[in-house]
Scaffold this motif. Structure first.
Motif, short mmCIF file in Angstrom:
data_model
loop_
_atom_site.label_atom_id
_atom_site.label_comp_id
_atom_site.label_asym_id
_atom_site.label_seq_id
_atom_site.Cartn_x
_atom_site.Cartn_y
_atom_site.Cartn_z
N ALA A 157 36.27 -59.83 9.72
CA ALA A 157 36.83 -61.14 10.07
C ALA A 157 36.34 -61.58 11.44
CB ALA A 157 38.36 -61.07 10.03
N GLU B 282 37.37 -55.39 20.77
CA GLU B 282 37.66 -54.40 19.74
C GLU B 282 38.33 -53.17 20.37
OE1 GLU B 282 37.57 -53.96 16.35
OE2 GLU B 282 38.30 -51.97 16.91
N THR C 265 37.19 -52.65 7.24
CA THR C 265 35.83 -53.10 6.92
C THR C 265 34.92 -51.95 6.52
OG1 THR C 265 36.09 -55.07 8.27
CG2 THR C 265 33.82 -54.29 7.94
N ALA D 74 35.82 -51.01 -1.13
CA ALA D 74 35.16 -50.63 -2.38
C ALA D 74 33.89 -51.46 -2.58
CB ALA D 74 36.11 -50.82 -3.55
N PHE E 64 33.05 -54.57 -3.53
CA PHE E 64 32.66 -55.46 -4.65
C PHE E 64 33.06 -56.90 -4.40
CE2 PHE E 64 36.50 -53.31 -6.45
CZ PHE E 64 37.31 -54.40 -6.65
N VAL F 48 43.72 -54.80 23.01
CA VAL F 48 44.55 -55.81 23.69
C VAL F 48 45.98 -55.29 23.74
CG1 VAL F 48 45.53 -58.13 23.46
CG2 VAL F 48 43.08 -57.76 23.08
N GLY G 102 43.74 -59.31 3.00
CA GLY G 102 44.10 -58.54 1.80
C GLY G 102 42.97 -57.68 1.29
N ILE H 37 36.02 -59.00 2.49
CA ILE H 37 34.57 -58.91 2.55
C ILE H 37 33.97 -60.02 1.68
CG2 ILE H 37 32.54 -57.42 2.23
CD1 ILE H 37 34.65 -56.18 4.15
N GLN H 38 34.49 -60.12 0.46
CA GLN H 38 33.87 -61.06 -0.48
C GLN H 38 34.11 -62.52 -0.11
OE1 GLN H 38 35.66 -59.97 -4.29
NE2 GLN H 38 37.12 -61.65 -4.11
C1 LIG Z 1 40.15 -49.13 -0.05
C2 LIG Z 1 39.84 -50.59 0.16
C3 LIG Z 1 39.03 -51.26 -0.74
C4 LIG Z 1 38.67 -52.58 -0.51
N1 LIG Z 1 37.78 -53.17 -1.35
C5 LIG Z 1 37.36 -54.43 -1.10
C6 LIG Z 1 36.36 -55.03 -1.90
O1 LIG Z 1 35.84 -54.41 -2.84
N2 LIG Z 1 35.97 -56.32 -1.61
C7 LIG Z 1 36.54 -57.01 -0.56
O2 LIG Z 1 36.18 -58.17 -0.36
N3 LIG Z 1 37.49 -56.46 0.21
C8 LIG Z 1 37.90 -55.19 -0.02
N4 LIG Z 1 38.85 -54.62 0.77
C9 LIG Z 1 39.48 -55.43 1.82
C10 LIG Z 1 38.61 -55.57 3.05
O3 LIG Z 1 38.15 -54.30 3.45
C11 LIG Z 1 39.43 -56.22 4.15
O4 LIG Z 1 40.00 -57.43 3.70
C12 LIG Z 1 38.57 -56.55 5.36
O5 LIG Z 1 37.84 -55.42 5.78
C13 LIG Z 1 39.44 -57.05 6.49
O6 LIG Z 1 38.63 -57.24 7.63
P1 LIG Z 1 39.33 -57.43 9.03
O7 LIG Z 1 38.25 -57.64 10.02
O8 LIG Z 1 40.42 -58.42 8.90
O9 LIG Z 1 40.09 -56.01 9.30
P2 LIG Z 1 39.54 -54.68 9.97
O10 LIG Z 1 38.23 -54.27 9.46
O11 LIG Z 1 40.65 -53.67 9.87
O12 LIG Z 1 39.33 -55.09 11.48
C14 LIG Z 1 40.41 -55.35 12.35
C15 LIG Z 1 40.00 -54.82 13.71
O13 LIG Z 1 40.98 -55.18 14.68
C16 LIG Z 1 40.99 -54.15 15.63
N5 LIG Z 1 42.24 -54.23 16.39
C17 LIG Z 1 43.50 -54.01 15.96
N6 LIG Z 1 44.37 -54.15 16.97
C18 LIG Z 1 43.65 -54.48 18.07
C19 LIG Z 1 43.98 -54.74 19.42
N7 LIG Z 1 45.25 -54.72 19.84
N8 LIG Z 1 42.99 -55.02 20.29
C20 LIG Z 1 41.68 -55.08 19.88
N9 LIG Z 1 41.31 -54.81 18.59
C21 LIG Z 1 42.29 -54.53 17.72
C22 LIG Z 1 40.90 -52.88 14.80
O14 LIG Z 1 40.46 -51.76 15.57
C23 LIG Z 1 39.91 -53.29 13.72
O15 LIG Z 1 38.59 -52.91 14.03
C24 LIG Z 1 39.21 -53.29 0.60
C25 LIG Z 1 40.06 -52.63 1.48
C26 LIG Z 1 40.36 -51.30 1.29
C27 LIG Z 1 41.24 -50.59 2.28
#
Ligand SMILES: Cc1cc2nc3c(=O)[nH]c(=O)nc-3n(C[C@H](O)[C@H](O)[C@H](O)COP(=O)(O)OP(=O)(O)OC[C@H]3O[C@@H](n4cnc5c(N)ncnc54)[C@H](O)[C@@H]3O)c2cc1C
Length: 366
Positions: free
Chosen positions: A15, A33, A43, A47, A49, A164, A324, A328-329
């Motif tokens: 994100a 981060e 991230t 999985a 997909f 943070v 949720g 990724i997708q």
């Molecule tokens: C097992 C599994 C299978 C999945 N399969 C799929 C799939 O097939 N296709 C798909 O589209 N999605 C899938 N997802 C969902 C997808 O992985 C997530 O929706 C996506 O990675 C979310 O990205 P994000 O950046 O919001 O979260 P994250 O990748 O968790 O990033 C959030 C970041 O915020 C940082 N952070 C938190 N608190 C603080 C703070 N106080 N200060 C600074 N940094 C902070 C964390 O360290 C982290 O790096 C799956 C998820 C899981 C768990």
């Protein structure tokens, strides 16, 4: 000297990285981060997909639009998905078919004989399926790395090991205390995944109810090896999914959704055992070894739609959370939509037809 920027993005997962890449040509960006490496949490654990039917009709426009960018960039490889149902599972397939009737998600009903041809040694009782040919694998690591590189080229600065801890609004800027020191920005973006509500609270902003849930995947060695062209196989009743991995291996999930606190979660043995038990009710394959297993957080708002937009009650606080199981997708479209909302610019043509109102944080505030 305190680093200053137009926009500070908290969280450098998919994100935060994708939004930083979209914003960098138009604004100065600090990507903050907590971990030493971006991508350590959800991230890096997905999985991987891309399925247009996943997440329902209000997520599908984001997935479909993202598909254009992902295909052009070479991030997708064809996989196809089979939503399979047992003797009494026809209703679940009907519901899925109805959900996307008229929308741009091709779904094709297939019977037991065709299903047996596509899944070798399928056990009795799996009577029919919906074939989703457009489903694809995503090269998640490359997509995330490319977003970080694009952001960097545009001038964005990445601070790692910089959790943070607290932030407050002072005049027209956020003063943000991180483990690596103070920073200042006019806009603070909450892209902290499972920690989104906690980060809001640390900024004195009312949480919107984003809850993390644990999801498990096990990598199995199977005999005979899994054919590389096996589609993603999803239980229409939501008890498992599996797909092939390099070298004849299998990635298997029990489709668990266990509420938990935001944390560095790990797979629980019981969830891996449950997944294998469910697999063995589907196919007559020998599980030789669990090579590894992992779990990650999928974070949902109460209505399971993402949350993009300025908080109506906290000046300069922008939500980019609740991704949720589709973060990724949907990343390319979500980042373009959010960048337009944040900058107050007309949206990129890729997302111009997508209504952002269902994703607005205001819907979650009483
Ligand atoms: C097992 C599994 C299978 C999945 N399969 C799929 C799939 O097939 N296709 C798909 O589209 N999605 C899938 N997802 C969902 C997808 O992985 C997530 O929706 C996506 O990675 C979310 O990205 P994000 O950046 O919001 O979260 P994250 O990748 O968790 O990033 C959030 C970041 O915020 C940082 N952070 C938190 N608190 C603080 C703070 N106080 N200060 C600074 N940094 C902070 C964390 O360290 C982290 O790096 C799956 C998820 C899981 C768990």
């Amino acid at each position: 000297m305190t680093p200053k920027a137009d926009v500070a993005i908290v969280g450098a997962g998919m994100a935060g990285a994708s939004l930083a890449a979209e914003l960098a040509p138009h604004a100065s960006v600090l990507l903050i981060e907590a971990e030493d490496q971006p991508g350590y949490h959800s991230t890096g654990r997905s999985a991987a997909f891309w399925s247009e039917s996943y997440g329902g009709p209000l997520v599908q426009p984001l997935t479909t639009a993202s598909g254009v960018h992902l295909r052009e960039g070479g991030y997708l490889s064809p996989r196809g998905a089979l939503h399979i149902a047992g003797e009494s599972g026809g209703a679940a397939l009907d519901a899925l078919e109805r959900m996307f009737a008229g929308a741009a998600v091709p779904l094709q009903r297939i019977g037991a004989d065709e299903l047996r041809r596509r899944i070798k040694r399928l056990r009795d009782g799996w009577a029919e399926a919906l074939w989703e040919p457009s489903c694809a694998d995503i090269d998640v690591a490359r997509l995330h790395a490319d977003y970080l590189a694009t952001a960097r080229r545009g001038g964005a600065r990445l601070l790692t090991a910089a959790a943070v801890e607290q932030a407050e609004r002072s005049g027209s800027a956020w003063r943000i205390s991180t483990r690596a020191g103070e920073v200042e920005a006019a806009v603070l973006v909450d892209a902290a995944g499972g920690w989104a509500d906690a980060v809001a609270a640390a900024c004195g902003v009312a949480p919107v109810g984003i809850r993390p849930y644990r999801r498990t995947i096990a990598q199995l060695r199977i005999a005979p090896p899994v054919p590389a062209d096996l589609p993603l196989v999803i239980d229409a009743a939501g008890r498992f999914y599996f797909k092939p991995e390099a070298g004849g291996r299998l990635w298997l999930s029990p489709h668990d959704e266990t509420p938990c606190e935001p944390c560095d979660c790990a797979a629980e043995e019981i969830d891996v055992a449950r997944a294998i038990d469910r697999l063995q009710r589907v196919v007559d394959w020998r599980v030789e070894r669990v090579e590894k297993s992992w779990a990650g957080l999928r974070s949902f708002a109460p209505d399971r739609l993402p949350v993009y937009g300025f908080d109506p009650e906290a000046e300069g606080f922008f939500w980019f959370a609740g991704q949720g199981g589709f973060g990724i997708q949907t990343a390319p479209a979500a980042a373009k939509l959010a960048a337009a909302l944040l900058l107050g610019r007309a949206p990129d043509p890729l997302v111009a037809g997508i209504d952002h109102i269902p994703y607005s944080p205001g819907r979650l505030l009483n």
